[in-house]
Design a protein around this motif. Structure first.
Motif, mmCIF file in Angstrom:
data_model
loop_
_atom_site.group_PDB
_atom_site.id
_atom_site.type_symbol
_atom_site.label_atom_id
_atom_site.label_comp_id
_atom_site.label_asym_id
_atom_site.label_seq_id
_atom_site.Cartn_x
_atom_site.Cartn_y
_atom_site.Cartn_z
ATOM 1 N N THR A 127 30.506 4.215 -22.901
ATOM 2 C CA THR A 127 30.591 5.121 -24.042
ATOM 3 C C THR A 127 31.286 4.449 -25.217
ATOM 4 O O THR A 127 30.845 4.556 -26.364
ATOM 5 N N GLU A 128 32.360 3.735 -24.919
ATOM 6 C CA GLU A 128 33.083 3.025 -25.977
ATOM 7 C C GLU A 128 32.230 1.910 -26.571
ATOM 8 O O GLU A 128 32.248 1.683 -27.782
ATOM 9 N N LEU A 129 31.487 1.203 -25.739
ATOM 10 C CA LEU A 129 30.618 0.136 -26.239
ATOM 11 C C LEU A 129 29.541 0.691 -27.161
ATOM 12 O O LEU A 129 29.253 0.115 -28.208
ATOM 13 N N ALA A 130 28.955 1.793 -26.774
ATOM 14 C CA ALA A 130 27.886 2.394 -27.575
ATOM 15 C C ALA A 130 28.398 2.843 -28.943
ATOM 16 O O ALA A 130 27.641 2.853 -29.914
ATOM 17 N N ALA A 131 29.670 3.177 -29.038
ATOM 18 C CA ALA A 131 30.259 3.644 -30.301
ATOM 19 C C ALA A 131 30.904 2.517 -31.107
ATOM 20 O O ALA A 131 31.441 2.760 -32.190
#
Length: 61
Positions: free
Chosen positions: A31-35
């Protein structure tokens, strides 16, 4: 979606320094990577390098 696939590929890539990440490790940061404002793939490769350095893994010249 392509950015997420590229990020997962970077975390699993055996040619990068350190140990390829397991599915549970990837799921924890996905999730953090996608953001990420710099891009998921760039962020993922940076995480691999930092983990390798922290683990004392051999790095390429």
């Amino acid at each position: 979606m392509d950015a997420v696939v590229a990020a997962v590929a970077a975390l699993r890539d055996p040619s990068l320094p350190g140990t390829p990440w397991a599915a549970a490790e990837i799921a924890a940061v996905l999730t953090e990577l996608a953001a990420s404002p710099v891009g998921a793939a760039c962020e993922a490769e940076t995480l691999r390098w930092l983990a390798a350095i922290q683990d004392g893994a051999p790095l390429p010249d």
